[in-house]
Design a protein around this motif. Structure first.
Motif, PDB file in Angstrom:
ATOM      1  N   GLU A 122       1.086  -7.831 -17.735  1.00  0.00           N
ATOM      2  CA  GLU A 122       0.713  -9.114 -17.145  1.00  0.00           C
ATOM      3  C   GLU A 122       1.199  -9.257 -15.704  1.00  0.00           C
ATOM      4  O   GLU A 122       0.536  -9.884 -14.894  1.00  0.00           O
ATOM      5  N   VAL A 123       2.344  -8.665 -15.390  1.00  0.00           N
ATOM      6  CA  VAL A 123       2.862  -8.761 -14.020  1.00  0.00           C
ATOM      7  C   VAL A 123       2.118  -7.816 -13.087  1.00  0.00           C
ATOM      8  O   VAL A 123       1.759  -8.186 -11.967  1.00  0.00           O
ATOM      9  N   LEU A 124       1.878  -6.592 -13.532  1.00  0.00           N
ATOM     10  CA  LEU A 124       1.274  -5.593 -12.649  1.00  0.00           C
ATOM     11  C   LEU A 124      -0.250  -5.667 -12.587  1.00  0.00           C
ATOM     12  O   LEU A 124      -0.842  -5.277 -11.579  1.00  0.00           O
ATOM     13  N   ALA A 125      -0.899  -6.124 -13.643  1.00  0.00           N
ATOM     14  CA  ALA A 125      -2.366  -6.187 -13.664  1.00  0.00           C
ATOM     15  C   ALA A 125      -2.833  -7.517 -14.250  1.00  0.00           C
ATOM     16  O   ALA A 125      -3.443  -7.559 -15.319  1.00  0.00           O
ATOM     17  N   PRO A 126      -2.586  -8.621 -13.537  1.00  0.00           N
ATOM     18  CA  PRO A 126      -2.947  -9.925 -14.111  1.00  0.00           C
ATOM     19  C   PRO A 126      -4.451 -10.137 -14.238  1.00  0.00           C
ATOM     20  O   PRO A 126      -4.903 -10.771 -15.189  1.00  0.00           O
ATOM     21  N   ARG A 127      -5.226  -9.591 -13.313  1.00  0.00           N
ATOM     22  CA  ARG A 127      -6.683  -9.771 -13.403  1.00  0.00           C
ATOM     23  C   ARG A 127      -7.257  -9.048 -14.608  1.00  0.00           C
ATOM     24  O   ARG A 127      -8.085  -9.589 -15.335  1.00  0.00           O
ATOM     25  N   MET A 175       6.383 -12.629 -16.636  1.00  0.00           N
ATOM     26  CA  MET A 175       7.831 -12.723 -16.396  1.00  0.00           C
ATOM     27  C   MET A 175       8.537 -13.299 -17.622  1.00  0.00           C
ATOM     28  O   MET A 175       9.622 -12.848 -17.981  1.00  0.00           O
ATOM     29  N   ARG A 176       7.906 -14.293 -18.247  1.00  0.00           N
ATOM     30  CA  ARG A 176       8.481 -14.855 -19.470  1.00  0.00           C
ATOM     31  C   ARG A 176       8.599 -13.781 -20.555  1.00  0.00           C
ATOM     32  O   ARG A 176       9.617 -13.665 -21.228  1.00  0.00           O
ATOM     33  N   GLU A 177       7.562 -12.971 -20.684  1.00  0.00           N
ATOM     34  CA  GLU A 177       7.586 -11.893 -21.681  1.00  0.00           C
ATOM     35  C   GLU A 177       8.691 -10.876 -21.374  1.00  0.00           C
ATOM     36  O   GLU A 177       9.371 -10.402 -22.278  1.00  0.00           O
ATOM     37  N   LEU A 178       8.849 -10.537 -20.105  1.00  0.00           N
ATOM     38  CA  LEU A 178       9.893  -9.579 -19.732  1.00  0.00           C
ATOM     39  C   LEU A 178      11.280 -10.115 -20.052  1.00  0.00           C
ATOM     40  O   LEU A 178      12.119  -9.404 -20.627  1.00  0.00           O
ATOM     41  N   VAL A 179      11.530 -11.361 -19.697  1.00  0.00           N
ATOM     42  CA  VAL A 179      12.847 -11.958 -19.964  1.00  0.00           C
ATOM     43  C   VAL A 179      13.106 -12.026 -21.462  1.00  0.00           C
ATOM     44  O   VAL A 179      14.190 -11.657 -21.935  1.00  0.00           O
ATOM     45  N   CYS A 180      12.113 -12.459 -22.217  1.00  0.00           N
ATOM     46  CA  CYS A 180      12.293 -12.542 -23.672  1.00  0.00           C
ATOM     47  C   CYS A 180      12.477 -11.160 -24.287  1.00  0.00           C
ATOM     48  O   CYS A 180      13.308 -10.978 -25.177  1.00  0.00           O
ATOM     49  N   GLY A 181      11.733 -10.181 -23.816  1.00  0.00           N
ATOM     50  CA  GLY A 181      11.852  -8.829 -24.355  1.00  0.00           C
ATOM     51  C   GLY A 181      13.217  -8.230 -24.112  1.00  0.00           C
ATOM     52  O   GLY A 181      13.839  -7.657 -25.019  1.00  0.00           O
ATOM     53  N   VAL A 182      13.713  -8.377 -22.893  1.00  0.00           N
ATOM     54  CA  VAL A 182      15.052  -7.860 -22.590  1.00  0.00           C
ATOM     55  C   VAL A 182      16.097  -8.619 -23.399  1.00  0.00           C
ATOM     56  O   VAL A 182      17.044  -8.031 -23.932  1.00  0.00           O
ATOM     57  N   GLY A 232       6.322 -19.318 -26.599  1.00  0.00           N
ATOM     58  CA  GLY A 232       5.420 -18.706 -25.624  1.00  0.00           C
ATOM     59  C   GLY A 232       4.088 -18.324 -26.247  1.00  0.00           C
ATOM     60  O   GLY A 232       3.038 -18.437 -25.602  1.00  0.00           O
ATOM     61  N   ASP A 233       4.129 -17.861 -27.490  1.00  0.00           N
ATOM     62  CA  ASP A 233       2.879 -17.526 -28.185  1.00  0.00           C
ATOM     63  C   ASP A 233       2.002 -18.766 -28.370  1.00  0.00           C
ATOM     64  O   ASP A 233       0.782 -18.704 -28.199  1.00  0.00           O
ATOM     65  N   LEU A 234       2.637 -19.883 -28.696  1.00  0.00           N
ATOM     66  CA  LEU A 234       1.867 -21.125 -28.847  1.00  0.00           C
ATOM     67  C   LEU A 234       1.279 -21.556 -27.501  1.00  0.00           C
ATOM     68  O   LEU A 234       0.134 -22.015 -27.435  1.00  0.00           O
ATOM     69  N   LEU A 235       2.041 -21.361 -26.435  1.00  0.00           N
ATOM     70  CA  LEU A 235       1.529 -21.656 -25.096  1.00  0.00           C
ATOM     71  C   LEU A 235       0.376 -20.724 -24.739  1.00  0.00           C
ATOM     72  O   LEU A 235      -0.622 -21.156 -24.153  1.00  0.00           O
ATOM     73  N   ASP A 236       0.485 -19.452 -25.111  1.00  0.00           N
ATOM     74  CA  ASP A 236      -0.599 -18.500 -24.864  1.00  0.00           C
ATOM     75  C   ASP A 236      -1.874 -18.901 -25.605  1.00  0.00           C
ATOM     76  O   ASP A 236      -2.982 -18.820 -25.056  1.00  0.00           O
ATOM     77  N   LEU A 237      -1.717 -19.329 -26.869  1.00  0.00           N
ATOM     78  CA  LEU A 237      -2.887 -19.779 -27.640  1.00  0.00           C
ATOM     79  C   LEU A 237      -3.554 -20.975 -26.972  1.00  0.00           C
ATOM     80  O   LEU A 237      -4.789 -21.041 -26.874  1.00  0.00           O
ATOM     81  N   ALA A 238      -2.740 -21.915 -26.509  1.00  0.00           N
ATOM     82  CA  ALA A 238      -3.294 -23.091 -25.840  1.00  0.00           C
ATOM     83  C   ALA A 238      -3.995 -22.688 -24.544  1.00  0.00           C
ATOM     84  O   ALA A 238      -5.068 -23.221 -24.219  1.00  0.00           O
ATOM     85  N   THR A 239      -3.433 -21.743 -23.830  1.00  0.00           N
ATOM     86  CA  THR A 239      -4.045 -21.290 -22.581  1.00  0.00           C
ATOM     87  C   THR A 239      -5.384 -20.621 -22.835  1.00  0.00           C
ATOM     88  O   THR A 239      -6.361 -20.864 -22.109  1.00  0.00           O
TER      89      THR A 239
END
Length: 189
Positions: A29-34, A54-61, A79-86
């Motif tokens: 998501e950070v390197l290839a957002p399009r 960035m949220r995914e990276l922080v949560c993963g680490v 974040g998953d719920l936010l992704d679904l809403a998005t």
């Protein structure tokens, strides 16, 4: 291996897999957002996709490194719920291909959310702690001064073997505070 140990080992593996998945998704998501937005069938909002990365990276680490990863797993679930809403709100207007991509992304996010919910609940229910985690140690440094000896023993220790370099000149008034070896080394003003 007993059942409790086996469950803990399985939970450890699930938590580790979630952490690595989160890092991989965050990097994408950070390197290839399009490309990520196009694959998900949503409008190309690169800033939004990068912030989600960035949220995914922080949560993963956090999931991989924290002694108790439950909080980071809960953040992933939110974040998953936010992704679904998005995906539901910013779906591209378009044909059948865009709808099927958005639906596939929503199903994928729902599956990941289910894994996150399982891991979050299991971690909170069992009080899961990462294996090989170091115990929290509180050290008392209040009696430390930083000196190898007492202050009275240290007083003047730096001057015991100090020799003033020949090229240093200073005022005569400071000479009583330095070691005088002979009168030939008096400072010039």
């Amino acid at each position: 291996m007993n059942t409790r140990s086996q469950e803990s080992s399985q939970l450890q593996n699930v938590v580790r897999a979630i952490g690595w998945f989160s890092i991989a998704l965050g990097v994408a998501e950070v390197l290839a957002p399009r490309a990520t937005a196009r694959t998900s069938g949503i409008e190309q909002r690169t800033g939004l996709v990068r912030s989600y990365g960035m949220r995914e990276l922080v949560c993963g680490v956090g999931v991989l490194c924290a002694r108790k990863p439950g909080g980071f797993l809960l953040a992933r679930l939110c974040g998953d719920l936010l992704d679904l809403a998005t995906v539901a709100v910013t779906r591209k207007p378009g044909g059948r291909t865009q709808r099927s991509r958005a639906m596939g992304a929503a199903l994928g996010i729902a599956a990941i959310a289910a894994a996150d919910a399982y891991a979050t609940r299991a971690c909170s229910r069992t009080g899961f702690q990462r294996r090989n985690a170091l115990p929290a140690v509180t050290r008392d440094y209040t009696a430390r001064t930083g000196f190898p000896r007492t202050p009275s023993e240290m007083r003047g220790a730096a001057l015991s073997d100090f020799e003033t370099p020949r090229d240093i000149a200073g005022p005569r008034e400071l000479l009583p505070f330095s070691r005088q070896t002979d009168d030939a080394q008096t400072c010039r003003v």
